[in-house]
Design a protein around this motif. Sequence first.
Motif, PDB file in Angstrom:
ATOM      1  N   TRP A 173       2.206   6.235  -2.353  1.00 52.91           N
ATOM      2  CA  TRP A 173       3.431   6.519  -1.595  1.00 52.91           C
ATOM      3  C   TRP A 173       5.138   6.733  -2.195  1.00 52.91           C
ATOM      4  N   LYS A 174       4.570   6.585  -2.903  1.00 45.97           N
ATOM      5  CA  LYS A 174       6.369   5.498  -3.882  1.00 45.97           C
ATOM      6  C   LYS A 174       7.274   5.271  -2.803  1.00 45.97           C
ATOM      7  N   THR A 175       6.822   4.973  -1.835  1.00 43.36           N
ATOM      8  CA  THR A 175       7.823   4.425  -1.098  1.00 43.36           C
ATOM      9  C   THR A 175       8.942   2.929  -1.609  1.00 43.36           C
ATOM     10  N   ALA A 176      10.418   3.366  -1.706  1.00 47.80           N
ATOM     11  CA  ALA A 176      11.031   2.088  -1.998  1.00 47.80           C
ATOM     12  C   ALA A 176      10.890   1.329  -1.130  1.00 47.80           C
ATOM     13  N   LEU A 177      10.950  -0.737  -0.806  1.00 48.16           N
ATOM     14  CA  LEU A 177      10.773  -1.299  -0.413  1.00 48.16           C
ATOM     15  C   LEU A 177      11.852  -1.837  -0.244  1.00 48.16           C
ATOM     16  N   THR A 178      12.458  -2.736   0.700  1.00 51.35           N
ATOM     17  CA  THR A 178      13.758  -3.775   0.227  1.00 51.35           C
ATOM     18  C   THR A 178      13.156  -5.044   2.009  1.00 51.35           C
ATOM     19  N   VAL A 179      13.210  -5.663   1.167  1.00 55.31           N
ATOM     20  CA  VAL A 179      12.435  -7.397   1.736  1.00 55.31           C
ATOM     21  C   VAL A 179      13.838  -7.803   2.656  1.00 55.31           C
ATOM     22  N   TYR A 203       0.970  -1.065   0.349  1.00 60.44           N
ATOM     23  CA  TYR A 203       0.025   0.409  -0.245  1.00 60.44           C
ATOM     24  C   TYR A 203       1.278   1.322  -0.293  1.00 60.44           C
ATOM     25  N   LEU A 204       1.863   1.161   0.753  1.00 62.12           N
ATOM     26  CA  LEU A 204       2.740   2.761   0.554  1.00 62.12           C
ATOM     27  C   LEU A 204       3.596   3.302  -0.295  1.00 62.12           C
ATOM     28  N   ALA A 205       3.740   1.605  -0.449  1.00 63.82           N
ATOM     29  CA  ALA A 205       4.694   1.289  -2.201  1.00 63.82           C
ATOM     30  C   ALA A 205       4.200   2.134  -3.632  1.00 63.82           C
ATOM     31  N   GLU A 206       2.754   1.649  -2.945  1.00 62.56           N
ATOM     32  CA  GLU A 206       1.236   2.493  -4.342  1.00 62.56           C
ATOM     33  C   GLU A 206       1.084   3.497  -4.332  1.00 62.56           C
TER      34      GLU A 206
END
Length: 168
Positions: A78-84, A73-76
């Motif tokens: 707010w365009k938050t970059a993700l690292t898993v 949701y945050l990535a969609e």
Amino acid sequence: VVQRALLADLVVINTAHPPAPGLSGLGSGLRSIIRRSSRPILTVPGKISPMDRALVAFDGSAKSKEAVFIAAYLAERWKTALTVLTVAQDSDSHIQDYAREYFNFHELKADYIIMKGPQETLLEIIKERDLNLVLMGSYSSSPMQEIIIGSAVNFLLREADCPLLICR
């Protein structure tokens, strides 16, 4: 706070008094709220964060799957970059399949890291990649294991200087 959490979507708490390590941490008010809250909790330190580079601490548990959902949701939105990141005893690359498939379904890009090591590995990755938000599941071990082995949640509450979104 726990009773009123039923009426909210998110609980936001200052991390001024994180749980101490060992036996004394069991009496922490913040720990009690995290254990008993029916909603996700955003813990915030004393500094402001843009929350645009997030670490998803993923271990395959139901609570960490909720963190994946919120991260998407945050990535969609707010365009938050993700690292898993998965800290595992073995290098089983299949542990992150759920996160990969979920993010791919939503056409989201993420970096994936599987590492062996202690809890401090989480902090190293946060600092190394200049991440400013951590999404993770809540407590998953018994209080006795928490005392003996330690808790990643408590460790990051004490050591991380970025907000933690702790999922139920």
